[in-house]
Structures are given as structure tokens and as C-alpha cells.
Write a protein that holds these residues in place. Structure first.
Motif, PDB file in Angstrom:
ATOM      1  N   GLN A 175       0.835  -1.205   0.000  1.00  0.00           N
ATOM      2  CA  GLN A 175       0.000   0.000   0.000  1.00  0.00           C
ATOM      3  C   GLN A 175       0.869   1.255   0.000  1.00  0.00           C
ATOM      4  OE1 GLN A 175      -3.281   0.070  -0.355  1.00  0.00           O
ATOM      5  NE2 GLN A 175      -3.182   2.303  -0.394  1.00  0.00           N
ATOM      6  N   ALA A 176       1.949   1.235   0.787  1.00  0.00           N
ATOM      7  CA  ALA A 176       2.850   2.383   0.815  1.00  0.00           C
ATOM      8  C   ALA A 176       3.515   2.588  -0.541  1.00  0.00           C
ATOM      9  CB  ALA A 176       3.906   2.198   1.897  1.00  0.00           C
TER      10      ALA A 176
ATOM     11  N   THR B 119       1.363   4.404  -3.307  1.00  0.00           N
ATOM     12  CA  THR B 119       1.262   5.864  -3.228  1.00  0.00           C
ATOM     13  C   THR B 119       2.422   6.555  -3.941  1.00  0.00           C
ATOM     14  OG1 THR B 119       2.517   5.991  -1.152  1.00  0.00           O
ATOM     15  CG2 THR B 119       0.125   5.644  -0.997  1.00  0.00           C
ATOM     16  N   LYS B 120       3.514   5.803  -4.185  1.00  0.00           N
ATOM     17  CA  LYS B 120       4.723   6.346  -4.827  1.00  0.00           C
ATOM     18  C   LYS B 120       5.256   7.571  -4.084  1.00  0.00           C
ATOM     19  CE  LYS B 120       3.512   4.562  -9.392  1.00  0.00           C
ATOM     20  NZ  LYS B 120       3.329   4.837 -10.815  1.00  0.00           N
ATOM     21  N   SER B 121       5.078   7.532  -2.774  1.00  0.00           N
ATOM     22  CA  SER B 121       5.558   8.614  -1.912  1.00  0.00           C
ATOM     23  C   SER B 121       6.734   8.117  -1.093  1.00  0.00           C
ATOM     24  CB  SER B 121       4.434   9.089  -0.985  1.00  0.00           C
ATOM     25  OG  SER B 121       4.954   9.973  -0.003  1.00  0.00           O
TER      26      SER B 121
ATOM     27  N   GLU C 219       8.286   9.587   1.218  1.00  0.00           N
ATOM     28  CA  GLU C 219       8.103   9.964   2.615  1.00  0.00           C
ATOM     29  C   GLU C 219       7.246   8.943   3.359  1.00  0.00           C
ATOM     30  OE1 GLU C 219       7.467  11.879   0.048  1.00  0.00           O
ATOM     31  OE2 GLU C 219       9.016  13.443   0.120  1.00  0.00           O
ATOM     32  N   LEU C 220       6.157   8.490   2.714  1.00  0.00           N
ATOM     33  CA  LEU C 220       5.275   7.512   3.342  1.00  0.00           C
ATOM     34  C   LEU C 220       5.992   6.166   3.480  1.00  0.00           C
ATOM     35  CD1 LEU C 220       2.528   6.795   4.480  1.00  0.00           C
ATOM     36  CD2 LEU C 220       1.760   6.244   2.157  1.00  0.00           C
ATOM     37  N   PHE C 221       6.764   5.799   2.484  1.00  0.00           N
ATOM     38  CA  PHE C 221       7.505   4.532   2.548  1.00  0.00           C
ATOM     39  C   PHE C 221       8.507   4.568   3.696  1.00  0.00           C
ATOM     40  CE2 PHE C 221      10.000   0.957   1.090  1.00  0.00           C
ATOM     41  CZ  PHE C 221       9.058   0.162   0.463  1.00  0.00           C
TER      42      PHE C 221
ATOM     43  N   ALA D 230       8.303   6.523   6.394  1.00  0.00           N
ATOM     44  CA  ALA D 230       7.555   6.534   7.652  1.00  0.00           C
ATOM     45  C   ALA D 230       7.076   5.132   8.011  1.00  0.00           C
ATOM     46  CB  ALA D 230       6.366   7.493   7.535  1.00  0.00           C
ATOM     47  N   THR D 231       6.639   4.371   7.026  1.00  0.00           N
ATOM     48  CA  THR D 231       6.193   3.000   7.275  1.00  0.00           C
ATOM     49  C   THR D 231       7.344   2.138   7.777  1.00  0.00           C
ATOM     50  OG1 THR D 231       4.537   3.220   5.510  1.00  0.00           O
ATOM     51  CG2 THR D 231       5.080   0.990   6.230  1.00  0.00           C
ATOM     52  N   SER D 232       8.511   2.285   7.170  1.00  0.00           N
ATOM     53  CA  SER D 232       9.681   1.497   7.584  1.00  0.00           C
ATOM     54  C   SER D 232      10.070   1.805   9.023  1.00  0.00           C
ATOM     55  CB  SER D 232      10.862   1.788   6.649  1.00  0.00           C
ATOM     56  OG  SER D 232      10.534   1.543   5.300  1.00  0.00           O
TER      57      SER D 232
ATOM     58  N   LEU E 101       8.199   3.134  11.318  1.00  0.00           N
ATOM     59  CA  LEU E 101       7.117   2.719  12.210  1.00  0.00           C
ATOM     60  C   LEU E 101       7.244   1.240  12.563  1.00  0.00           C
ATOM     61  CD1 LEU E 101       4.415   3.357  13.623  1.00  0.00           C
ATOM     62  CD2 LEU E 101       3.271   2.714  11.484  1.00  0.00           C
TER      63      LEU E 101
END
Length: 593
Positions: free
Chosen positions: A223-224, A227-229, A231-233, A235-237, A239
Motif C-alpha cells: 500500500q505504501a 502511493t509512490k511517496s 516519505e510515506l515509505f 515513515a512506514t519502515s 514505524l
């Protein structure tokens, strides 16, 4: 004015010092090919409370270039170690970890028990109480996960052996701390129950991470990724790492256990390479903070006042650990060089030694002055770890050189091709010669190349082709040809010149970096000099012509013509004629020119 005050708050000042240190240390030390580990420790020594920080009250302006809140950095230092264990998990896999179980629980447990027992015996003999000696012995037996795994490569035999022992030490840290609590003079009777309770809940937490992580992480990262973001990838890592670390820490286990498990779980997904790449800068910076805190813990005045005893203690611990680790590795079948290098690399104390020393002091097993003494020994040991790594490589090379040079070389009267250098290029040439049934012998001064080559059935011997009579022993006088494959321009030229003077009619084929280097090799006496840049260009041209429909025959012919033209041009550039061989008289004329 309020904004100005916030700007120069202690937290902001410390952050600027750390970022500024990283911006200076990393480029400068990389420029001179020195590990930044030493640089960060020296920065901590300089800007810490025992360095320039000692003079802040007399010179308030120093607060802008010193660490004003050392305790505030501890959480960032711990985060650096957590990210390091996470990255180790990313490089491993459950299959590889299972393959290492004998090394982890066999070698790792033996190393910790034997070294800890030996240190306990020595410390008891010099007057330390048994409980305190046991605490110090176990503490000093630990080795640095943060530094050793940053210095070595876990894909090598040395790296695998070091990783096995360090993994067991990290697992054993919690039982060690509980053991010290049980030995405390005022320990309660529930210590063993608390240990069993922690192990039970810790095991449950690890099993829960393994079960839920296997099913939750792939869709989460998918899912991360959608988004091709970045920053989100990222943040997920982070987290995932933090949650896994908190889960094991909540049960009483070390948070680094959770980080390792998180890395192992992500390593089983197709996103592990991206996660490793995106978290790498954070790991490097956080490890830099950890190294700075190590430097800040060294008080130069105390070191100077107790210099002799500190040096004796440091050297003694290093020698004992290196000897025991090396012997254990040899008993388990490791090569002499591997055992030697690993023993020296693992010989310094660890960052976790400081944790165990603190626990021993809190349990009143050792006095505060004793704890401070061994903390300084530990800090100095951590500081010299990069130097120990270099020393280990050097000593291991000498050990392997003695073993390999004692083996007899093949018959020097047998005509064959001699390959100088047995790296990637030398091995490929050996394969081609074997394919066409041409005899050869290879020589290399790198013990790893020689040992690996022999293990795989290649005819390779140890030696330095540029020194002594190594080429004479290999039969250069009767050789079909000599092929130089090393990517060391100056050394290659020197060997070519020496060979041409000694063997005027010997065909010498040399690998060159570019056209200029090829011209220098021709002047030195090479029969053929093959520039890598030229050959890659010709191969690209060949592929392009064939793909665009040109017949293979004309393509090959044109490639050969182009190669001959370039060779003539390079030889003209070198001031030589276009004859295929270079006579010794012509060589002297070229050298005089």
C-alpha cells in the motif's frame, strides 16, 4: 527575541554540532580512506563535557560548539544501534539464520562463556570479589555490534563468524543483567522468577511479531509503494522498526531484538532493498551520534592520572579476547587467517559493556570508582577498534602468506601462460585458457583470492610478482605468455618493465585502464596493452550493429580493423613503432626519451 532564544536552545545547539560534525568528519575521513568511526569518537572527545565543554563557564561562547546535554543524546545513540540491528536483519533471512545456528549458539556461547570465565578468574586472582569479578568478566567479554558490523562485511568468512558471536551476545544481554540482579547483596528472592517471566513474555512477543508480521507487512508495504511517496515509505519502515523494538522492550527484552526480527521479516518481502536504501542515511547519522557519545565518556585527565593501569588493562583484555576467539575458531575448522583476523577484530569491549557495568554498579557488585575505570577502558577499546580491524587484516595476511608460500609451486620448466592477478579478470582468463586446454599458473598477493581459487580447482599460487624471483620460480623464462590483469597502473608498468628487461622475447599482455595507460605500458615493454574503455566501446558497437541487422561476419571484421587502428594510434602516442614485440634496445631508447 523569543524566536532568537528558541533558535539557540540547547537542543538546537547540540543538533547543529552533530550535523556540523557529520558534514566535516565524513568527507574528510573518506577523502583519506579512513573510517569515519575514529572521526566521530574524536569529535565526541573534543566537544564533550571533558573536552571543550569543561571551559564553557569561563567562555560561554563555547556552548555553541559543544554538547550541552549529553544525556539527551542517549536516546538517539540507542536508536542508531536499533537501526543497525534492523539493517542486519534485512541482510539476513530466516534460511540463512537457520544455517548459522551452529555458529550462533555453538561458537557464540563458547566465546562468551570461555572469555567471561577467564576474565573472572584473573580479576578474582588480583583481589576483586567473585560477584564483581563475574560481572566485569561478562561485561568485558562482550564485543561491539555497532562498530564490528559497520567495519566488516557479513558476506565474508570473518564477517559471518563475527555476526554469529555478536548475535548470541545480544541475545544473552538480558539474562546477564538479570543474573547480576540476582547476585546483588540485597537482591530479592523473586529474581529468578522475574527472569523466567521476562523470557516467557519476550518469547511470546517475538512469536507474535513473526506471525503477525508475515501476514501484515507485505500488504502494508504494498500500500505504501502504491502511493509512490518516498516519505510515506520511509515513515512506514521506521514505524515497523519502532513498534517491533517497543514490543520486545515492553516485555523486558532488549529493543534490538525486536529490530532484528523486523529486519528479518522485511527481508522476506520484495521491498527489502528499497527499505534498506531509504533507511541507510538515518542509520549512519544515528550511529554517528552513538560514536560521539562514546568519545564524550572519555575523561582525558582521569586517563592521564591512571595511564599505566588503564593501558595494561586495555591491552590485557584485547590480547586475551583475541587469543581465545582465535583458538575457538580454529577448533571449529576456520582458516588460520580467518581465525586471526576475527579474533583481533572482536577483541575490544562493547557498547553493551557500558550497559552491563551500569547494571553491576546499580546492583552494588562493584564500586563506583571500579565502574568508572572499566568504562574508560571500554571507551578506549571502542576507539581503537578500527585500528584493530586494520591490524587484524595485516596479521592475517602474514599468517596466510606463511602457510601459502610454504606450499611447493608447480614445475617451473613447464611452458604455460602466467596470469598475474587473480581477481575477476584473472579468473575469467583462466576459465578461457582451461576451455581451450591451455596450461596456466596464476599468482596473486591476496590470500583470499588464492585460497578461494584453490578451493575451486584453479592453478593459483601465492606471491608478489613485482618482488624477488617470484616470476623466475613460476617459469617466466619458458612461459608461453604473461598476462597482467591487476587494476594498479603504476605497479603494472613496473612489472612490465622488469619482465621486458629480464625476458626480451617474452609476450606480455597487459590490462590498461584507458588509452593513456596503454601507451605507458607499451613504452614499458608490453607486447599488447588492452584498454578497458576501448573494449567496452567495441562491444557496444558490435551489439548495436548486430541488432540493427548487419551480418555478424562484416561486424567482426570491422571490429578487428578498428581495434588494430586504435592499437597503432596508441603505440604512436607512446612514441613506438607498430611491431608486435618490443626489443630490449628499443625499450632503452624509449626510456631515455
Amino acid at each position: 527575541m523569543a524566536g532568537s532564544s528558541d533558535l539557540y536552545s540547547p537542543v538546537m545547539s547540540d543538533a547543529l554540532v552533530i550535523l556540523g560534525s557529520a558534514g566535516i568528519v565524513i568527507p574528510v575521513f573518506n577523502r583519506y580512506r579512513i573510517t569515519p568511526v575514529i572521526g566521530f569518537i574524536l569529535v565526541g572527545l573534543l566537544v564533550g563535557p571533558f573536552g571543550l565543554g569543561r571551559h564553557v563557564f569561563d567562555h560561554p561562547w563555547l556552548s555553541y560548539v559543544t554538547i550541552t546535554d549529553p544525556a539527551g543524546l542517549e536516546v538517539f545513540a540507542e536508536f542508531g544501534i536499533i537501526l543497525l540491528l534492523f539493517s542486519i536483519g534485512l541482510e539476513l533471512s530466516f534460511g540463512r539464520l537457520w544455517e548459522m545456528r551452529r555458529m550462533v549458539f555453538g561458537l557464540g556461547s563458547l566465546e562468551l562463556i570461555v572469555i567471561g570465565s577467564a576474565l573472572t578468574f584473573i580479576l578474582t586472582a588480583i583481589g576483586q570479589g567473585f560477584a564483581g569479578a563475574l560481572a566485569l568478566g561478562l561485561a568485558l567479554a562482550l564485543s561491539s555490534t555497532a562498530l564490528v558490523l559497520k567495519i566488516t562485511n557479513t558476506a565474508t568468512p570473518v564477517g559471518r563468524a563475527a555476526l554469529s558471536m555478536l548475535l548470541f551476545e545480544d541475545i544473552a544481554l538480558v539474562p546477564i543483567i538479570f543474573l547480576l540482579g540476582a547476585l546483588a547483596p540485597h537482591a530479592d528472592s523473586d529474581s529468578m522468577g522475574n527472569l523466567l517471566n521476562t523470557l516467557m513474555w519476550g518469547s511470546a512477543a517475538v512469536i507474535g511479531l513473526l506471525v503477525f508480521g508475515r501476514y501484515l507487512l507485505p500488504p502494508l508495504f504494498a500500500q505504501a509503494a502504491r502511493t509512490k511517496s518516498p516519505e510515506l515509505f520511509l515513515a512506514t519502515s521506521l514505524l515497523v522498526v519502532i513498534l517491533a523494538s517497543l514490543a520486545t522492550a515492553a516485555t523486558g527484552l532488549s529493543p534490538i531484538v525486536g529490530a532484528l526480527v523486523a529486519g528479518l521479516l522485511i527481508a522476506e518481502t520484495e521491498y527489502h532493498a528499497e527499505v534498506e536504501q531509504i533507511t541507510e542515511p538515518f542509520k549512519g547519522l544515528a550511529l554517528g551520534v552513538f560514536l560521539i557519545t562514546i568519545g564524550m565518556s572519555i575523561d582525558i585527565r582521569v586517563v592521564w592520572e591512571n595511564l599505566a593501569s588503564i593501558l595494561i588493562a586495555t591491552v590485557g583484555v584485547i590480547l586475551l579476547k583475541a587469543a581465545v576467539t582465535g583458538v575457538l575458531l580454529r577448533l571449529m575448522g576456520a582458516r588460520r587467517g580467518t581465525a586471526t583476523e576475527t579474533g583481533i577484530l572482536m577483541s575490544s569491549p562493547s557498547e553493551t559493556t557500558l550497559i552491563v557495568l551500569t547494571a553491576a554498579g546499580s546492583a552494588q557488585l562493584i564500586q563506583q570508582g571500579t565502574a568508572q575505570f572499566w568504562q574508560i577502558v571500554t571507551a578506549i577499546g571502542l576507539t581503537v577498534t578500527p585500528l584493530l580491524s586494520m591490524m587484524g587484516k595485516f596479521v592475517a595476511r602474514q599468517v596466510e602468506r606463511i602457510d601459502l608460500s610454504s606450499e611447493p609451486a608447480e614445475d617451473p620448466d613447464k611452458p604455460r601462460t602466467i596470469i598475474i592477478g587473480f581477481g575477476r579478470v584473472g579468473r575469467l582468463i583462466a576459465d578461457m585458457l582451461k576451455k581451450h586446454d591451455r596450461p596456466y599458473i596464476a599468482i596473486d598477493a591476496d590470500t583470499d583470492f588464492v585460497t578461494d581459487g584453490r578451493r575451486q580447482g584453479y592453478a593459483v599460487t601465492f606471491g608478489d610478482a613485482g618482488r624477488g624471483d617470484a616470476m623466475l620460480r613460476l617459469g617466466a623464462a619458458n612461459a608461453s605468455a604473461v598476462i597482467l590483469t591487476m587494476d594498479q597502473p603504476v605497479i603494472a608498468q613496473r612489472i612490465v618493465r622488469k619482465l621486458r628487461i629480464q625476458y626480451p622475447d617474452l609476450p606480455i599482455i597487459a590490462r590498461a585502464r584507458d588509452a593513456d595507460h596503454a601507451a605507458q605500458l607499451y613504452r614499458a615493454g608490453a607486447t599488447h596493452a588492452v584498454p578497458e574503455t576501448l573494449e567496452s566501446s567495441l562491444q557496444l558497437s558490435e551489439a548495436a550493429l548486430v541488432e540493427t541487422g548487419v551480418a555478424m561476419g562484416p561486424v567482426i571484421a570491422s571490429i578487428h580493423e578498428m581495434r588494430d587502428e586504435f592499437r597503432e594510434r596508441i603505440m604512436e602516442q607512446g612514441g613506438l613503432d607498430k611491431k608486435p614485440a618490443l626489443r630490449s634496445g628499443q625499450l632503452r631508447e624509449a626510456e631515455d626519451a
